[in-house]
Design a protein around this motif. Structure first.
Motif, mmCIF file in Angstrom:
data_model
loop_
_atom_site.group_PDB
_atom_site.id
_atom_site.type_symbol
_atom_site.label_atom_id
_atom_site.label_comp_id
_atom_site.label_asym_id
_atom_site.label_seq_id
_atom_site.Cartn_x
_atom_site.Cartn_y
_atom_site.Cartn_z
ATOM 1 N N GLY A 247 0.786 -1.391 -0.194
ATOM 2 C CA GLY A 247 -0.531 -0.515 0.090
ATOM 3 C C GLY A 247 0.650 0.973 -0.126
ATOM 4 O O GLY A 247 0.714 2.415 -1.033
ATOM 5 N N LEU A 248 1.985 1.641 0.715
ATOM 6 C CA LEU A 248 2.959 2.767 0.249
ATOM 7 C C LEU A 248 3.645 2.538 -0.642
ATOM 8 O O LEU A 248 3.586 4.160 -0.912
ATOM 9 N N LEU A 249 4.274 1.232 -1.479
ATOM 10 C CA LEU A 249 4.731 2.155 -2.553
ATOM 11 C C LEU A 249 3.862 2.615 -3.840
ATOM 12 O O LEU A 249 3.982 3.110 -4.757
ATOM 13 N N GLN A 250 2.357 2.289 -3.542
ATOM 14 C CA GLN A 250 1.659 2.698 -4.418
ATOM 15 C C GLN A 250 1.275 3.801 -4.932
ATOM 16 O O GLN A 250 0.551 4.597 -5.499
ATOM 17 N N TYR A 251 1.903 4.657 -3.878
ATOM 18 C CA TYR A 251 1.930 6.277 -3.551
ATOM 19 C C TYR A 251 2.542 6.695 -4.915
ATOM 20 O O TYR A 251 1.835 7.715 -5.303
#
Length: 300
Positions: A247-251
């Motif tokens: 989820g974090l990398l999806q930014y």
């Protein structure tokens, strides 16, 4: 962490970055397909994705092995659920790009990591630190600001965030199922609907690919690869990384989409949208800062 586990995690980061980068520039592809309706594009995405996946499975001799997975009831149900969720996500995204709402789509993918983290907490029992809870709270504030200031509920943004959040959760539940097998089975479940859509469009308004020239046909023929490759990369990443990390990398995805929307497609940015995005960026800063701090403390 063993050497093989370290390599797997590093590969997961590479797959995630590749998937999110490709998704970030994907609005430009769907804008180029503008002569076709959103429903026609969605239907072709599904059908051509299945064709793309089946051809790869045939070339590698793994088609029978992939179809055999359907004999397991749990796997069949999970791939069917994933198919429905990704169908919803694709449909909303195509509609957004076709109607000048790329910025709304970008906001949806800004919110999605927060939804993904929440699903990790409440369903997978993953633990969040205080800073991560602060980031989630800021995400809720951002959506509230947009709803109040924009005058309507951002259904495109929320629909994209939750459909892909639950899709990632289902993919996590499929465990070590090969990414190509999973995507093939997902599209198998929804292909009958896609074929029905194409027949209905052909009998009513007519298919754009039969009336708009060879250029559109060539662009549309790429829909299978354009759709499948980032999804395969995402599935490979989801199997190797914690859901919260995914989820974090999806930014990276919405950052690129926002840049495309503002500087290439020249979409309007009213003040309430700037405020909403600003709060999300603050949440991003809190999330990333906490992740970097934790990584430094743990040496990972």
């Amino acid at each position: 962490m063993t050497s093989s586990e370290t390599k797997s995690v590093r590969a997961g980061y590479g797959y995630a970055l590749g998937a999110y980068s490709l998704w970030g520039f994907m609005p430009l592809y769907f804008v180029a397909l503008a002569p076709a309706s959103s429903l026609e594009i969605l239907a072709w995405r599904i059908v051509l994705s299945l064709v793309f996946c089946v051809l790869i499975l045939l070339a590698t001799g793994h088609l029978q092995r992939a179809l055999a997975v359907l004999r397991d009831r749990r796997s069949a149900l999970l791939t069917a659920a994933a198919g429905v969720l990704i169908l919803a996500n694709w449909g909303i995204f195509v509609y957004a790009t076709q109607t000048g709402h790329v910025m709304d789509a970008a906001l949806g993918y800004f919110i999605n990591p927060l939804v993904t983290a929440l699903l990790g907490v409440f369903i997978l029992r993953e633990r969040l630190r205080t800073a991560q809870w602060v980031a989630l709270a800021l995400g809720v504030v951002a959506v509230t600001v947009l709803v109040v200031g924009y005058g309507e509920f951002p259904w495109i943004s929320v629909g994209l965030a939750f459909s892909f959040g639950f899709y990632g959760l289902v993919k996590k539940g499929l465990g070590q199922m090969p990414a190509l097998t999973g995507l093939t089975l997902e599209t198998v479940w929804v292909t009958p609907l896609a074929v029905g859509l194409l027949i209905w469009i052909a009998l009513t308004d007519g298919l754009a690919v039969t009336s708009e020239g060879a250029g559109l046909v060539m662009l549309m023929s790429l829909a299978g690869a354009v759709t499948s490759i980032p999804l395969l990369l995402f599935a490979s990443a989801a199997r190797r990384l914690p859901l919260a990390t995914v989820g974090l990398l999806q930014y990276l995805n919405p950052i690129l989409q926002a840049l495309v929307g503002i500087f290439i497609l020249m979409e309007p940015m009213p003040i309430e949208r700037w405020w909403g995005f600003a709060i999300i960026v603050v949440a991003l800063g809190v999330f990333i800062g906490d992740a970097l701090k934790t990584r430094g403390l743990t040496g990972r």
